[in-house]
Design an enzyme around this catalytic site. Sequence first.
Site, mmCIF file in Angstrom:
data_model
loop_
_atom_site.group_PDB
_atom_site.id
_atom_site.type_symbol
_atom_site.label_atom_id
_atom_site.label_comp_id
_atom_site.label_asym_id
_atom_site.label_seq_id
_atom_site.Cartn_x
_atom_site.Cartn_y
_atom_site.Cartn_z
ATOM 1 N N HIS A 1 52.460 3.854 10.291
ATOM 2 C CA HIS A 1 52.933 3.116 11.472
ATOM 3 C C HIS A 1 52.314 1.749 11.595
ATOM 4 O O HIS A 1 52.782 0.932 12.387
ATOM 5 C CB HIS A 1 52.561 3.871 12.751
ATOM 6 C CG HIS A 1 53.191 5.209 12.859
ATOM 7 N ND1 HIS A 1 54.527 5.419 12.651
ATOM 8 C CD2 HIS A 1 52.672 6.412 13.168
ATOM 9 C CE1 HIS A 1 54.800 6.694 12.811
ATOM 10 N NE2 HIS A 1 53.681 7.325 13.119
ATOM 11 N N HIS B 1 48.898 4.615 20.977
ATOM 12 C CA HIS B 1 48.841 3.167 21.198
ATOM 13 C C HIS B 1 50.271 2.634 21.077
ATOM 14 O O HIS B 1 50.999 2.996 20.152
ATOM 15 C CB HIS B 1 47.896 2.569 20.148
ATOM 16 C CG HIS B 1 48.125 1.140 19.834
ATOM 17 N ND1 HIS B 1 47.992 0.141 20.757
ATOM 18 C CD2 HIS B 1 48.478 0.517 18.674
ATOM 19 C CE1 HIS B 1 48.246 -1.022 20.187
ATOM 20 N NE2 HIS B 1 48.553 -0.815 18.935
ATOM 21 N N TYR C 1 48.767 -7.976 21.118
ATOM 22 C CA TYR C 1 48.804 -8.694 19.841
ATOM 23 C C TYR C 1 50.257 -8.803 19.384
ATOM 24 O O TYR C 1 51.124 -8.048 19.837
ATOM 25 C CB TYR C 1 47.918 -8.025 18.789
ATOM 26 C CG TYR C 1 48.331 -6.639 18.360
ATOM 27 C CD1 TYR C 1 49.335 -6.436 17.413
ATOM 28 C CD2 TYR C 1 47.693 -5.514 18.884
ATOM 29 C CE1 TYR C 1 49.703 -5.161 17.019
ATOM 30 C CE2 TYR C 1 48.047 -4.237 18.490
ATOM 31 C CZ TYR C 1 49.055 -4.062 17.558
ATOM 32 O OH TYR C 1 49.417 -2.796 17.171
ATOM 33 N N VAL D 1 38.804 4.630 10.432
ATOM 34 C CA VAL D 1 38.788 3.334 9.740
ATOM 35 C C VAL D 1 40.120 2.628 9.963
ATOM 36 O O VAL D 1 41.177 3.232 9.780
ATOM 37 C CB VAL D 1 38.575 3.556 8.218
ATOM 38 C CG1 VAL D 1 38.530 2.221 7.489
ATOM 39 C CG2 VAL D 1 37.319 4.371 7.964
ATOM 40 N N ASP E 1 11.141 1.599 10.036
ATOM 41 C CA ASP E 1 9.704 1.317 10.114
ATOM 42 C C ASP E 1 9.122 2.288 11.127
ATOM 43 O O ASP E 1 9.685 2.509 12.191
ATOM 44 C CB ASP E 1 9.419 -0.154 10.448
ATOM 45 C CG ASP E 1 9.800 -0.543 11.856
ATOM 46 O OD1 ASP E 1 10.805 0.003 12.378
ATOM 47 O OD2 ASP E 1 9.115 -1.394 12.450
ATOM 48 N N GLY F 1 6.519 8.156 14.925
ATOM 49 C CA GLY F 1 7.392 7.375 15.794
ATOM 50 C C GLY F 1 8.421 6.711 14.902
ATOM 51 O O GLY F 1 8.061 5.910 14.037
ATOM 52 N N TYR G 1 1.019 10.130 25.137
ATOM 53 C CA TYR G 1 2.067 11.144 25.003
ATOM 54 C C TYR G 1 1.678 12.411 25.739
ATOM 55 O O TYR G 1 0.510 12.820 25.707
ATOM 56 C CB TYR G 1 2.283 11.505 23.533
ATOM 57 C CG TYR G 1 2.790 10.356 22.698
ATOM 58 C CD1 TYR G 1 4.149 10.158 22.520
ATOM 59 C CD2 TYR G 1 1.906 9.445 22.124
ATOM 60 C CE1 TYR G 1 4.626 9.089 21.773
ATOM 61 C CE2 TYR G 1 2.375 8.382 21.368
ATOM 62 C CZ TYR G 1 3.733 8.207 21.204
ATOM 63 O OH TYR G 1 4.195 7.141 20.470
HETATM 64 P P1 FAD Z 1 45.991 8.099 8.049
HETATM 65 O O1 FAD Z 1 46.882 7.011 7.621
HETATM 66 O O2 FAD Z 1 46.363 8.823 9.291
HETATM 67 O O3 FAD Z 1 45.856 9.087 6.855
HETATM 68 C C1 FAD Z 1 45.310 10.371 6.998
HETATM 69 C C2 FAD Z 1 46.109 11.274 6.123
HETATM 70 O O4 FAD Z 1 45.558 12.563 6.154
HETATM 71 C C3 FAD Z 1 47.535 11.421 6.599
HETATM 72 O O5 FAD Z 1 48.390 10.995 5.580
HETATM 73 C C4 FAD Z 1 47.677 12.889 6.889
HETATM 74 O O6 FAD Z 1 48.947 13.386 6.546
HETATM 75 C C5 FAD Z 1 46.585 13.483 6.054
HETATM 76 N N1 FAD Z 1 46.090 14.750 6.554
HETATM 77 C C6 FAD Z 1 45.623 15.024 7.781
HETATM 78 N N2 FAD Z 1 45.242 16.299 7.871
HETATM 79 C C7 FAD Z 1 45.465 16.836 6.668
HETATM 80 C C8 FAD Z 1 45.287 18.140 6.123
HETATM 81 N N3 FAD Z 1 44.772 19.124 6.857
HETATM 82 N N4 FAD Z 1 45.608 18.349 4.843
HETATM 83 C C9 FAD Z 1 46.120 17.353 4.077
HETATM 84 N N5 FAD Z 1 46.320 16.117 4.550
HETATM 85 C C10 FAD Z 1 46.008 15.867 5.819
HETATM 86 N N6 FAD Z 1 44.926 -1.004 12.004
HETATM 87 C C11 FAD Z 1 44.755 -2.279 11.637
HETATM 88 O O7 FAD Z 1 43.811 -2.583 10.931
HETATM 89 N N7 FAD Z 1 45.593 -3.254 12.044
HETATM 90 C C12 FAD Z 1 46.662 -2.977 12.829
HETATM 91 O O8 FAD Z 1 47.428 -3.859 13.191
HETATM 92 C C13 FAD Z 1 46.852 -1.654 13.256
HETATM 93 N N8 FAD Z 1 47.867 -1.346 14.105
HETATM 94 C C14 FAD Z 1 48.111 -0.054 14.393
HETATM 95 C C15 FAD Z 1 49.236 0.248 15.157
HETATM 96 C C16 FAD Z 1 49.586 1.556 15.392
HETATM 97 C C17 FAD Z 1 50.783 1.865 16.195
HETATM 98 C C18 FAD Z 1 48.761 2.593 14.865
HETATM 99 C C19 FAD Z 1 49.112 4.018 15.055
HETATM 100 C C20 FAD Z 1 47.615 2.284 14.160
HETATM 101 C C21 FAD Z 1 47.284 0.960 13.914
HETATM 102 N N9 FAD Z 1 46.145 0.629 13.188
HETATM 103 C C22 FAD Z 1 45.951 -0.670 12.804
HETATM 104 C C23 FAD Z 1 45.152 1.626 12.809
HETATM 105 C C24 FAD Z 1 45.365 2.073 11.382
HETATM 106 O O9 FAD Z 1 46.700 2.370 11.188
HETATM 107 C C25 FAD Z 1 44.542 3.302 11.059
HETATM 108 O O10 FAD Z 1 43.243 3.142 11.524
HETATM 109 C C26 FAD Z 1 44.529 3.563 9.556
HETATM 110 O O11 FAD Z 1 45.823 3.555 9.059
HETATM 111 C C27 FAD Z 1 43.870 4.878 9.279
HETATM 112 O O12 FAD Z 1 44.012 5.181 7.917
HETATM 113 P P2 FAD Z 1 43.596 6.632 7.389
HETATM 114 O O13 FAD Z 1 43.907 6.670 5.956
HETATM 115 O O14 FAD Z 1 42.217 6.917 7.834
HETATM 116 O O15 FAD Z 1 44.494 7.615 8.247
#
Ligand code: FAD
Length: 767
Positions: A45, A207, A233, A314, A501, A515, A600
Site C-alpha cells: 500500500h 492510516h 503529506y 520499519v 560506561d 551502576g 543506596y
Molecule cells: P510488510 O510489507 O507488511 O511485510 C510483512 C510481510 O509479512 C507481509 O507480506 C505479510 O504477508 C507477511 N506475513 C505476516 N505474517 C506472516 C506469517 N505468519 N507467515 C508468513 N508471512 C507473514 N512508509 C514510508 O516510508 N513512506 C511512506 O510514504 C509510507 N506510506 C504508507 C502509507 C500507508 C497507507 C501504509 C499502510 C504504510 C505506509 N508506510 C510508508 C509504511 C510502510 O509501508 C511500512 O512501514 C513498510 O512497508 C513495512 O514493511 P515490512 O516489510 O516490515 O512489512
Amino acid sequence: SPRVVIVGAGIVGCALADELTARGWTDVTVLDRGPLFRTGGSTSHAPGLVFQVNPSRTMAGFARYTVEKYLALGCFDQVGSIEVATTPERLAELHRRHGFALAWGIAARVLSPAECHALFPLLEPDRVLGGLHVPTDGLARAVDAARAQAQAAIARGAVFHGRQEVTALEDDGVRVGDRHVPADLVVCAAGYWGPKLAPVPLLPLAHQYAVTGPVRGLPSGVPILRHQDRDLYFRETAGCLGIGSYAHDPMPTDVEPPFAAEQFAASLADARALLPGLPDIEHGLNGVFSFTPDGFPLLGPVEGRPGLWLAEAVWVTHSAGVARAVAEWLVDGRPSVDLHECDTQRFEEAQLSPSYVNARGQRAFVEVYDVIHPLDPAGDPRPLRVSPFYARHIALGARFTEGAGWERPLWFEANAGLPVPDLPPRDVWAARHWSPIAAAEALATRERVGLFDLTPLKRLAVTGPGAAAFLQRMCSNHVDRPVGAVTYALLLDEGAGVRGDITVARLGPREFQLGVNSSLDLAWLRAHAPADVHVADITGGTCCVGVWGPAARDLLAPLTTLDLAHEAFGYFTARRTHLDAVPVTMLRVSYVGELGWEVYASAELGPRLWDTLWAAGASVGAVAAGRSALTSLRLEKGYRAWGVDMTAQDDPYSAGLGFAVNLAHGDFVGRAALRPDGPRALCCLTVDDGRTVPAGREPVLADGVPVGHVTSAAYGYSVGAPIAYAWLPRALSTPGQPVEIAYFDERVAATVRAAPLFDPTGSRIRR
Ligand code: FAD
C-alpha cells in the site's frame, strides 16, 4: 552458512535477504502468507515517500542508504521533497531540521515562499512562510524495490515462497501448518502481524491515504510535500494527487477498515486550504502499519529466544539501511552503526505491557509530525515508575520529566527562594523545561550540598563464584580488586565500540554492584554470563540518593559511626553501614565533581532514608536538586552520558575515556580491536555569545562546512558560559579552535576549550 528463515516478503524481508546473501549467507528462505511480491502487507500500500531528515543520526543514515540503493536499482524517483511551514513555530522547526540534515550529511536548504512556489506551482506563496527542500528525497516504488532485492537474493541462492503462512516460531525453525521448516536463525519481518508470532512491542494502526481526481496545473515530477501543521503529506501520481493524513484519531486494528470519503473531509479541506482548487477524492484506503512506543524500529535478537531476531516496525524509508545493519549484525557479529535506539532489548519490563505499548503507540501516531522538544515528557501511562522519594518530591514542588518509565525531577519549585545568579536571557526553545531554579540548585551543590534522586539509574547485582573473572573479561578496566574498591570501566563490544560506561563496586568476594546505563547493558551481561554467575536487575528494589557538595561529609558524619575522613573512606571506595536507622551501601563517587557519596538502600527504606538525609541537611543548607542542575554540573566536569555523548559507534580514546582502559589487566572483550588514533574526538566547546544554549544534535561547522555535531549541552552556572560537547575531526580538536554551531537559523560562534572547565585537577572531589 547458517540456515536462515525470514518470515515476511515485504520490503524489509526482501531487503534483508539481499543484504544477507550479498555477505555470503546464501541458505536463506523467505516465507510469506501472501502472493509474491504484492503480498497484501504494508509495502503493497505504501505510496513510498522518502524524507531522509531525522533527529536521529542512525535513522537518517538508514534513509540515506535506502535512497542510494533504490536509486541504483532503478526503483526510486528522486523528485526531491519540501516540508512547508504555515506557522512561525514550524518555520523555526524547519530550520532545526535543516540543522539535522547538515549534521547527518544530507544536502538541504530552507526556501522562501516564492522558491516553494517555483518548485511546486500549486503552492501559492501567500499560504506558506517557507519550506525545507531536500533535493535527494523522493518516491520509492516499494513493491518494485522489494522484488528487485528478492531477485538479487534469489540469484545468490535464496528461496522465496508465497502463500506459506507461518503458524508458529519454534526453537529450531518455523511451523507452516503441519510442516516444520528447520532453521538455525529465524528473522521475524512480518510487519504489523509480528506480535501474532513473537514478543514484538508494536501497535498496528490504520492510516488514511486517498487519491484525488486529475489535478489541473500539476506537473509530473513535482517534489513530495509535507504539511505537518495539518498532519498531511502529498505526492503526485499520474496527474492526480495522493494525500496521506495523520489528522484522524488513531485506529488500532489489524484488519484494514473500509475507507469512507466523508472521514477524509476535514483533511481534504485542510489540503485545499494549502493547495486551492483540488478536485474531490476518487478513492482511498485505510492501510495498516506498525507503531512502537518510541517510534523507532525493533531490531536484533530477542532475549531468552535463542536464534530469534526481529526486523520489525520499519518504514520503506529506512528499509534498506535497516536490512544492511541487521545483516552486518548477523554475519559480522556487530553492526557498523549505532543501533541502541532500535535495539529490541532497549525497553524495560514495565514498558512491554500491552497497555503501555497501546498508549505509547497511539501517542507516536498522534505526534508523528509534531514539533517535539528533546525534554518533552511522554504522556500516559504516567506516573508508572516512581522512586520511594516521590511523595517527598511532590511536596517540594518537583517538576518531572520521564525516562524509561521513571518520573525524574528536573527541579524543585520549593527552591524558588534560593539566590539565582545573573543569567543571560534564553530563547523560547532553550527556556522550555528549564527554570532559573536549576541554576540555584547547581550553585547550592557547589557551595553546600545537593540531594539528587539517582533511583532511576540502573543497578545490577553480579554475584557468584565466577563473578570477578566474568567482570574482568567484560570490562575495560581492572575490576578484580579488593572488597570495597569501586572502578569506573567501559563495556566494549568486539569492535571496541563503547557499549556502556559503568561503575563496578566490589561488595564481597563474590558480589559486585554495577551502576549501568540501560537495559541494554543488562541484556549484554546476561548474554555473556557463564553458569556460575548471576546477573540481577536490582533497580526497582533499591533506591539511591547522591549526596554531593562540599558539606556532604558534615551532613553524613553525624548519622554514622563510620569514619568518613578522606583517609578512612577514600575516593572510589564503597562501604556498608547505617545512616541512623537505615542500612545503606555508600559509594564515594560523584557525577557532579564534588565531594560526596551515592547512598543506596532497599526501596522500602527509601522514605526513611530521604527524611534522615533531609533532616540532617537542614544544618548545612542542603537542597533537593534535579536533573537540570545535574546536566549542567556534569558538563562543567566533562562527565559523559552514554547514548548521547558516545555510543558503540565510538572508541574509548576518541570519546576521551582512555583513562578507563587498562591494557595491563589481561584480555577483555574489545581489547584486540582497540586503536588509539581515531579520526575524530569528543570536544568541549563554549559558546562565544555567552547566551545561546544548544539542545544537542546541532551541526558544528568550520569555515562554513559541517564537520561534526553537538551531543550534550547546558549552561554552566559555575563557569558562566553555555557548554556544548561535540564530535569534531581530530585536527580541529585543539583548544582555541574557532567553530560555529548552527542553531535554528543562526550560526553562533563557539570555541574548543581544554576540558574539564571546572576544577580540572579534581581537588574538590578528593578532600
Ligand atoms: P510488510 O510489507 O507488511 O511485510 C510483512 C510481510 O509479512 C507481509 O507480506 C505479510 O504477508 C507477511 N506475513 C505476516 N505474517 C506472516 C506469517 N505468519 N507467515 C508468513 N508471512 C507473514 N512508509 C514510508 O516510508 N513512506 C511512506 O510514504 C509510507 N506510506 C504508507 C502509507 C500507508 C497507507 C501504509 C499502510 C504504510 C505506509 N508506510 C510508508 C509504511 C510502510 O509501508 C511500512 O512501514 C513498510 O512497508 C513495512 O514493511 P515490512 O516489510 O516490515 O512489512
